[in-house]
Design a protein around this motif. Structure first.
Motif, PDB file in Angstrom:
ATOM      1  N   UNK A  26      -3.280  38.312   6.427  1.00 35.16           N
ATOM      2  CA  UNK A  26      -3.796  37.343   7.016  1.00 35.16           C
ATOM      3  C   UNK A  26      -5.060  36.984   6.582  1.00 35.16           C
TER       4      UNK A  26
ATOM      5  N   UNK B 230      -6.638  34.064   6.729  1.00 35.49           N
ATOM      6  CA  UNK B 230      -7.762  33.246   7.347  1.00 35.49           C
ATOM      7  C   UNK B 230      -8.551  34.262   8.408  1.00 35.49           C
ATOM      8  N   UNK B 231      -7.675  35.063   8.778  1.00 33.54           N
ATOM      9  CA  UNK B 231      -8.540  36.078   9.887  1.00 33.54           C
ATOM     10  C   UNK B 231      -9.467  37.100   9.300  1.00 33.54           C
TER      11      UNK B 231
ATOM     12  N   UNK C  72     -10.995  36.337   6.570  1.00 33.31           N
ATOM     13  CA  UNK C  72     -12.336  35.620   6.341  1.00 33.31           C
ATOM     14  C   UNK C  72     -13.009  35.554   7.407  1.00 33.31           C
ATOM     15  N   UNK C  73     -12.435  35.500   8.589  1.00 31.85           N
ATOM     16  CA  UNK C  73     -13.287  35.458   9.953  1.00 31.85           C
ATOM     17  C   UNK C  73     -14.142  36.764  10.087  1.00 31.85           C
ATOM     18  N   UNK C  74     -13.270  37.679   9.702  1.00 32.65           N
ATOM     19  CA  UNK C  74     -13.636  39.206  10.042  1.00 32.65           C
ATOM     20  C   UNK C  74     -15.052  39.347   8.916  1.00 32.65           C
TER      21      UNK C  74
ATOM     22  N   UNK D 297     -16.831  37.071   7.692  1.00 32.68           N
ATOM     23  CA  UNK D 297     -17.862  35.998   8.293  1.00 32.68           C
ATOM     24  C   UNK D 297     -18.702  36.846   9.372  1.00 32.68           C
ATOM     25  N   UNK D 298     -17.922  37.499  10.291  1.00 33.35           N
ATOM     26  CA  UNK D 298     -18.584  38.060  11.595  1.00 33.35           C
ATOM     27  C   UNK D 298     -19.305  39.392  10.991  1.00 33.35           C
TER      28      UNK D 298
ATOM     29  N   UNK E  68     -22.521  38.212   9.636  1.00 32.39           N
ATOM     30  CA  UNK E  68     -23.456  38.004  10.642  1.00 32.39           C
ATOM     31  C   UNK E  68     -24.098  39.184  11.116  1.00 32.39           C
ATOM     32  N   UNK E  69     -23.098  40.139  11.409  1.00 32.82           N
ATOM     33  CA  UNK E  69     -23.685  41.313  12.294  1.00 32.82           C
ATOM     34  C   UNK E  69     -24.726  42.284  11.566  1.00 32.82           C
TER      35      UNK E  69
ATOM     36  N   UNK F 109     -14.508  45.727  15.379  1.00 32.27           N
ATOM     37  CA  UNK F 109     -14.360  44.781  14.062  1.00 32.27           C
ATOM     38  C   UNK F 109     -13.563  45.545  13.018  1.00 32.27           C
TER      39      UNK F 109
ATOM     40  N   UNK G 225      -9.533  45.324  14.062  1.00 28.62           N
ATOM     41  CA  UNK G 225      -9.461  43.918  14.094  1.00 28.62           C
ATOM     42  C   UNK G 225      -8.979  43.595  12.448  1.00 28.62           C
TER      43      UNK G 225
END
Lengths: 601, 92, 203
Positions: A211, A213-214, A216-218, A220-221, A224-225, A503, A506
């Motif tokens: 996945x 897209x997911x 990439x989100x992980x 990104x998160x 940030x963290x 995280x 996921x």
């Protein structure tokens, strides 16, 4: 498969046979990779009675489902084997580039069996593996070997042993990318016993991510963290791991002169602050790591063949600084940097090497050993380490670690080790939970299988009383399980200072398509921990081995903030066994094994 | 006067890593430290509270596990202040 | 006898919850897991005024002395400890979050802090009476995936390594819901300021 490469490479050096086969999907789901997969494969491959330095032992190099995906710190890998130092199950893991590169050759794991008739190295490329003669590099040190075999940034990466591994020192490390190490428990000796000098990898196959897209989100998160955490964005980049030395000393938990004291009066001179002020050249980072905790330091003691980029060397890390510093009563940071560089070049575990020197110093001061070693003798670090790597003179006595040394001279209690593995830089009298952690750790005393520093000192996520005994086992167990899971992914534990397990779970689900809730991921860690326990029980270890050196149980700290404390191991251990679902002798109960899908073992 | 010792990045923000400071309680000491070294204020205080990731120790014991900022300080005490090498606990 | 430090932890978090209007006089509950033991608030005790004898220690698996006095929610707490990595549980009644739970199947924070810490909070429906094994299992399964969960019309359950941590998630959720409520008063379209915020819906 997604995430996993789906293949295992299996090389028998005795027969010169190379084969590969699919990775079993059920095994992958249950044990992920790295340490977990390594322990599972080792369970079948190396049974009781196998001598660790015999051809029947194996080396298992394993990556995990996140390795080489580009997820933050997805550069790590591990080696699993039966330890020649402790006789327990062993895994050690390392960063840099090699793990990522090996995964890109299309394999999750490499099993090396047997013993080559003459020195060899293995070369693995997309097209397959070859066993090649290594006469031209046998006898060479790590930096030279790495260069000779063609280390090239993130395109071609070299893992090798140095003279210490060739001479089968039981505290020998396996080194990768020149200055990174799979250090603890003596895996370098196993590699030496196989006449295997090096493994060179060159791959191009990136693992598939299900996945995108997911994922990439992980990414990104996590970015940030890691930026927001003061640890991963400020403290580690600015001061490296040595940032903790001053606070550990300040609370009275920095073992000093072979654990005779718990504070080093000259701590400031060897602290992360001093390192940054006087010796730091620059920071460096492993592949796909935004933290960059690696120090590159330089002193005039290091020149010529010892030095690398810009005349500096990587390190020293906190543990190394402690081992050659406070543990040996040494306050000369330049000498510590030199000792670290020599260990890296010989291929030695710096914790075990430093602690063994400290043990020899106490044996000498007590009149049990005839040597020049004394606490504070910074000038003897370098020559003694050279002798150790070559098994020459006194070095031959030190080459197999502190327990064998102290036993030979009639004082095994002066070896500051658990199950034969030298303890790292935290005094269990000042950190009660850390003592329980050391006593129960499956590869012997270790600060990387759960570390109570966060909870007991730094307040991560929240501060708990470091002297509290009641209830401590819960925290220790949770952190042991979590670290076993992280070691199986494999990612860096420093990522975990900013990014929580939820995280990772996921991200793992997004990459592999196999659903892991946070609780499932921690359960993988619990499964790995119990499997390792079963392995040690099969080797004949018992609850009597879950202990600490008598000094920590009987001699109260004489001064400072931990004054009057010993480690209260017994009540913590009883609670620990019950909370783990083990019987009073520390054997996992059937119901626990069924629950963890380990019933068939 | 109690002695305050600063560690890590805090040293860059103060005139000296070791400073003598007046005060009856831990709160007084921190307040007067920051008056004399204004660069420290923003990294130590979050309003009336000490920032979550700043760690304070008196004689090697965590202030927050004792009486917090109300802890009485004597002239012999050494107060150590560590910036985020982690941390998170509330020193209230 | 409950350890003094443990009692202080319960007392402080209990008082903070009451003072923050996150529980009524006798509502809410706290527990911690210590090894194979659970320490939980006594039935009927007031969270804002906990005394040492208001805490009961019992087994994680089986009952022993004092259990008759333990909270009726003991079953739920035990199930959570057996199903998730939790070492502490905070159950409270955050009013605004409860109000949102009546009309939503999940609460997706719009403020920065809760977006950062929580991402998404699922709302589950209490089909059976509070304390039933079905409800306990459903709640525990959800908490294996999310660190805080709302029971529709009832309250929140949060897990952590310490009570502090679980309290942190609880107060973050309530603060977030109060902000969301205020945006309804202002009633203007949002300007999205968070990168990749679509990802929270899939959390």
């Amino acid at each position: 498969m997604h995430g996993w490469a789906g293949k295992v490479l299996d090389i028998d050096l005795s027969k010169g046979a190379i084969k590969n086969y699919p990775l079993d999907e059920e095994t992958a789901r249950l044990f992920l990779g790295g340490r977990g997969l390594g322990a599972r494969l080792l369970w079948d491959a190396v049974g009781p009675g196998v001598a660790p330095l015999s051809p029947e032992n194996v080396l298992i190099f394993a990556t995990g489902p996140l390795t080489a995906t580009g997820y933050q710190t997805s550069n790590r890998f591990s080696v699993s084997t039966k330890s020649p130092l402790t006789g327990t199950v062993l895994d050690a893991n390392s960063g840099g580039y090699w793990g990522m590169q090996f995964k890109k050759t299309g394999y999750d794991a490499l099993i090396v069996r047997g013993r080559a008739p003459a020195p060899v190295y293995i070369e693995i490329k997309d097209a397959g593996a070859k066993i090649l003669a290594a006469r031209h590099v046998w006898g060479q040190r790590v930096r030279a070997t790495t260069q000779t075999l063609g280390q090239n940034n993130n395109k071609r990466n070299v893992l090798c042993i140095g003279p210490a591994g060739e001479n089968q020192s039981r505290i020998a490390a396996i080194m990768n990318d020149g200055e990174r190490s799979l250090a603890r428990g003596g895996p370098g000796a196993v590699m030496g016993s196989k006449n295997l000098k090096a493994i060179v990898v060159e791959g191009t196959a990136r693992p598939q991510v299900l996945d995108q897209e997911q994922f990439k989100f992980m990414l990104y998160e996590a970015r940030k963290l890691l930026r927001q955490s003061p640890l991963t964005s400020q403290a580690l980049p600015e001061f490296g791991t040595a940032v903790v030395l001053n606070i550990v000393n300040h609370i009275g938990a920095l073992p000093t002169r072979n654990f005779q004291q718990s504070q080093f009066e000259r701590a400031e001179a060897i602290s992360g602050e001093t390192l940054a002020e006087k010796y730091l050249v620059k920071n460096a980072a492993c592949w796909a790591c935004p933290i960059g905790c690696t120090r590159v330091s330089k002193t005039d003691k290091i020149e010529g063949a010892l030095s690398g980029a810009e005349g500096g060397v990587e390190g020293p890390e906190f543990e190394t600084t402690w081992a050659f510093g406070a543990q040996c009563g040494v306050d000369d940071l330049a000498a510590i940097i030199e000792a670290n560089a020599i260990c890296n070049d010989l291929g030695l575990d710096t914790i075990s090497a430093g602690s063994t020197l400290g043990c020899a110093m106490e044996l000498t001061e007590k009149g049990l050993l005839d040597s020049d070693l004394r606490f504070g003798r910074a000038d003897l670090l370098a020559p003694t380490l050279e002798a150790l790597g070559a098994r020459r003179g006194l070095g031959a006595e030190l080459a197999d670690g502190s327990l064998r040394l102290a036993k030979k001279y009639g004082a095994p209690e002066l070896s500051m080790s658990v199950k034969g593995l030298e303890m790292p830089a935290y005094d269990p009298r000042g950190l009660q939970g850390q003592g329980l952690l050391y006593a129960t750790s499956n590869r012997g005393a270790c600060h990387m299988r759960g570390n109570m520093l966060g909870l007991e000192v730094l307040g991560l996520p929240k501060l708990i009383d470091r002297f509290q005994v009641y209830g401590k086992s819960s925290y220790v167990i949770l952190h042991q399980n979590a670290s076993a899971a992280i070691d199986s992914l494999v990612v860096c534990k420093f990522t975990n200072l900013g990014v929580a397990e939820e995280y990772f779970a996921r991200t793992l689900s997004a990459v592999t398509g196999v659903k892991y809730a946070t609780g499932d991921l921690i359960r993988v860690g619990e499964r790995v921990w119990n499997l390792e326990r079963l392995y040690n029980l099969r080797e004949g270890f018992t609850n009597a081995d879950d202990t600490l050196p008598p000094r920590l149980l009987k001699e109260p700290v004489s001064d400072g903030p931990s004054k009057g404390w010993v480690n209260q191991l017994e009540p913590m251990l009883k609670e620990y066994y019950r909370a783990r679902g083990w019987d009073e002798r520390g054997v996992p109960r059937r119901a626990k094994l069924e629950e963890l899908e380990l019933g068939a073992l | 006067m109690a002695t305050v010792r600063l560690f890590g990045g805090l040293r860059r923000r103060a005139r000296d890593p070791k400073i003598s400071v007046d005060g009856v309680t831990a709160r007084d000491v921190l307040a007067s430290l920051c008056r004399d070294n204004p660069g420290l204020h923003a990294v130590i205080w979050d309003g009336a509270r000490v920032r979550d990731h700043v760690r304070g120790l008196i004689g090697g014991q965590a202030i927050e596990l004792g009486r917090g900022l109300a802890t009485r300080v004597t002239a012999d005490d050494e107060i150590a202040i560590f910036p985020p090498i982690g941390s998170g606990g509330n020193t209230t | 006898m409950i350890d003094e430090r443990v009692y202080e932890m319960f007392r402080d978090i209990g008082r903070d919850l009451f003072e923050a209007d996150m529980v009524s006089s006798h509502g809410g509950n706290l527990s911690v897991r210590f090894g194979d033991r659970v320490i939980i608030k006594r039935r009927g005790a007031m969270l804002g005024r906990l005394a040492p004898h208001d805490l009961i220690e019992t087994g994680l698996e089986k009952n022993d002395s004092g259990v008759a006095l333990a909270s009726s929610e003991l079953l739920i707490h035990r199930t959570i400890y057996k199903t998730t990595p939790a070492l502490a549980i905070v159950h409270c009644h955050p009013r605004t979050a409860i109000a949102f739970s009546l009309s939503r199947d999940e609460i997706i924070p719009i403020d920065n802090e809760a977006s950062y810490l929580l991402k998404k909070v699922p709302v589950i429906w209490e089909e059976f009476a509070s304390g039933s094994p079905e409800m306990a299992n459903n709640l525990a399964k959800t908490l294996a995936e999310y660190k805080i969960v709302m029971l529709r019309g009832h309250g929140s359950f949060a897990i952590g390594q310490t009570l502090d941590e679980a309290f942190h998630w609880s107060s973050t959720l309530e603060e977030s819901c109060e902000i969301a409520l205020k945006t309804k008063l202002i009633n203007e379209p949002f300007i999205e300021y968070r990168g990749m915020s679509e990802g929270y819906k899939k959390w």
